[in-house]
Design a protein around this motif. Structure first.
Motif, short mmCIF file in Angstrom:
data_model
loop_
_atom_site.label_atom_id
_atom_site.label_comp_id
_atom_site.label_asym_id
_atom_site.label_seq_id
_atom_site.Cartn_x
_atom_site.Cartn_y
_atom_site.Cartn_z
N TYR A 1 39.35 -10.95 -4.11
CA TYR A 1 38.25 -10.01 -4.32
C TYR A 1 37.40 -10.44 -5.51
O TYR A 1 36.18 -10.25 -5.52
N GLY A 2 38.04 -11.02 -6.50
CA GLY A 2 37.33 -11.48 -7.69
C GLY A 2 36.35 -12.61 -7.43
O GLY A 2 35.49 -12.90 -8.28
N THR A 3 36.45 -13.27 -6.27
CA THR A 3 35.53 -14.36 -5.93
C THR A 3 34.26 -13.84 -5.28
O THR A 3 33.42 -14.62 -4.84
N ASP A 4 34.11 -12.49 -5.21
CA ASP A 4 32.96 -11.86 -4.57
C ASP A 4 32.82 -12.30 -3.12
O ASP A 4 31.79 -12.88 -2.74
N PRO A 5 33.82 -12.00 -2.30
CA PRO A 5 33.82 -12.47 -0.91
C PRO A 5 33.02 -11.61 0.05
O PRO A 5 32.93 -11.92 1.23
N GLY A 6 32.44 -10.52 -0.43
CA GLY A 6 31.68 -9.64 0.45
C GLY A 6 32.56 -8.77 1.30
O GLY A 6 32.43 -8.71 2.52
N VAL A 7 33.47 -8.05 0.65
CA VAL A 7 34.37 -7.13 1.35
C VAL A 7 33.81 -5.71 1.25
O VAL A 7 33.47 -5.25 0.16
N ASP A 8 33.71 -5.04 2.37
CA ASP A 8 33.20 -3.66 2.36
C ASP A 8 34.32 -2.64 2.18
O ASP A 8 34.15 -1.64 1.49
N ILE A 9 35.45 -2.89 2.82
CA ILE A 9 36.58 -1.96 2.80
C ILE A 9 37.86 -2.74 2.55
O ILE A 9 38.09 -3.79 3.15
N VAL A 10 38.71 -2.20 1.66
CA VAL A 10 40.04 -2.78 1.44
C VAL A 10 41.08 -1.81 2.00
O VAL A 10 41.14 -0.65 1.59
N LEU A 11 41.88 -2.27 2.94
CA LEU A 11 43.02 -1.50 3.45
C LEU A 11 44.23 -1.95 2.64
O LEU A 11 44.68 -3.09 2.78
N MET A 12 44.77 -1.07 1.82
CA MET A 12 45.76 -1.47 0.83
C MET A 12 47.10 -0.75 1.01
O MET A 12 47.16 0.49 1.01
N ASP A 13 48.17 -1.53 1.16
CA ASP A 13 49.51 -0.97 1.14
C ASP A 13 49.85 -0.64 -0.32
O ASP A 13 49.17 -1.12 -1.24
N ILE A 14 50.87 0.15 -0.57
CA ILE A 14 51.24 0.48 -1.95
C ILE A 14 52.45 -0.32 -2.42
O ILE A 14 52.40 -0.99 -3.45
N GLU A 15 53.54 -0.24 -1.68
CA GLU A 15 54.77 -0.93 -2.11
C GLU A 15 54.79 -2.34 -1.54
O GLU A 15 54.96 -2.54 -0.34
N MET A 16 54.62 -3.34 -2.44
CA MET A 16 54.68 -4.74 -2.01
C MET A 16 55.61 -5.50 -2.95
O MET A 16 56.82 -5.32 -2.87
N GLU A 17 55.06 -6.32 -3.84
CA GLU A 17 55.94 -7.02 -4.78
C GLU A 17 56.78 -6.02 -5.58
O GLU A 17 57.95 -6.24 -5.85
N GLU A 18 56.14 -4.93 -5.95
CA GLU A 18 56.80 -3.86 -6.67
C GLU A 18 56.42 -2.52 -6.04
O GLU A 18 55.56 -2.47 -5.16
N MET A 19 57.06 -1.48 -6.51
CA MET A 19 56.87 -0.15 -5.92
C MET A 19 55.42 0.31 -5.93
O MET A 19 54.96 0.96 -4.99
N ASP A 20 54.69 -0.04 -7.00
CA ASP A 20 53.32 0.44 -7.14
C ASP A 20 52.30 -0.69 -7.17
O ASP A 20 51.21 -0.54 -7.72
#
Length: 229
Positions: free
Chosen positions: A43-62
């Motif tokens: 996202y920091g590379t400015d890829p032109g994302v309109d919506i982020v679908l984000m899970d919560i628990e991945m590498e860590e709980m939050d």
């Protein structure tokens, strides 16, 4: 076209989400990642994302919550939808406190997820009934806390040094007999002071005063300065 980035650590689930939402002709998945760190970097590379679908628990709980915070620090206009299996009140409140637009609990149909994507993209996000209930409950709690804090502040100035010391003793867990011994007075004297204090704060028990003070996080205002009354 609505450009979506999917962040989900389970490959099968991530692939299913990508396939499901891609059926909508107005949605294109520009990237998908199995971890929050990669998503933030992308996202920091400015890829032109309109919506982020984000899970919560991945590498860590939050991980997803912290990733959302970082993405929003990069772009305050970022639109994030949490798509997660976590449905506890605390997690929902913490997630939406990041500034995310929406919160969808896994198990929702592809049509529902697509609908949420469109609503957020068009700035018409409508939270699910459960999420609305949690958010409104938190709002009510905060309003009550605010009112309680104002009430306490208004009455702090009317407290005598003895009453402030009495509150300090309550917070320390001291009983009437212990407070009386500490002050070198009769227990009846302490009980009389307690009755006056309860009337000032509109409480029926000293434990209520302690609970409110601890809930508001203002115990430091009653630290004993060593004054004997």
């Amino acid at each position: 076209m609505i450009r979506v980035m999917v962040v989900e650590d389970y490959d099968v689930i991530r692939e299913d989400i990508v396939e499901s939402i891609s059926r909508d002709p107005e949605i294109v998945v520009v990237a998908s990642f199995p971890d929050a760190k990669s998503a933030v970097e992308y996202y920091g590379t400015d890829p032109g994302v309109d919506i982020v679908l984000m899970d919560i628990e991945m590498e860590e709980m939050d991980s997803g919550i912290r990733a959302a915070e970082r993405i929003l620090s990069i772009d305050e206009d970022a639109k994030i939808i949490f798509l997660t299996s976590h449905d506890s009140d605390a997690i929902i409140v913490s997630a939406l406190a990041t500034g995310a637009e929406d919160y969808v609990i896994k198990g929702a149909s592809p049509e529902e997820i697509i609908s949420h994507i469109h609503d957020v993209y068009e700035n018409h996000a409508q939270l699910d009934a459960k999420v609305q209930r949690v958010v409104m409950g938190e709002y009510k709690r905060l309003r009550q806390s605010e009112q309680s804090l104002l009430y306490f502040i208004q009455h702090l100035g009317s407290l005598t040094p003895a009453e402030k010391d009495l509150v300090s003793c309550f917070l320390a867990g001291l009983k009437v007999r212990q407070i009386a011994e500490k002050r070198g007075v009769e227990a009846s004297t302490i009980k009389s002071q307690i009755r006056t204090l309860l009337q000032k704060f509109g409480c029926s028990r000293s434990s209520e005063i302690v609970k409110i003070i601890q809930g508001l996080g203002i115990g430091h205002l009653f630290r004993n300065d060593g004054t004997q009354v």
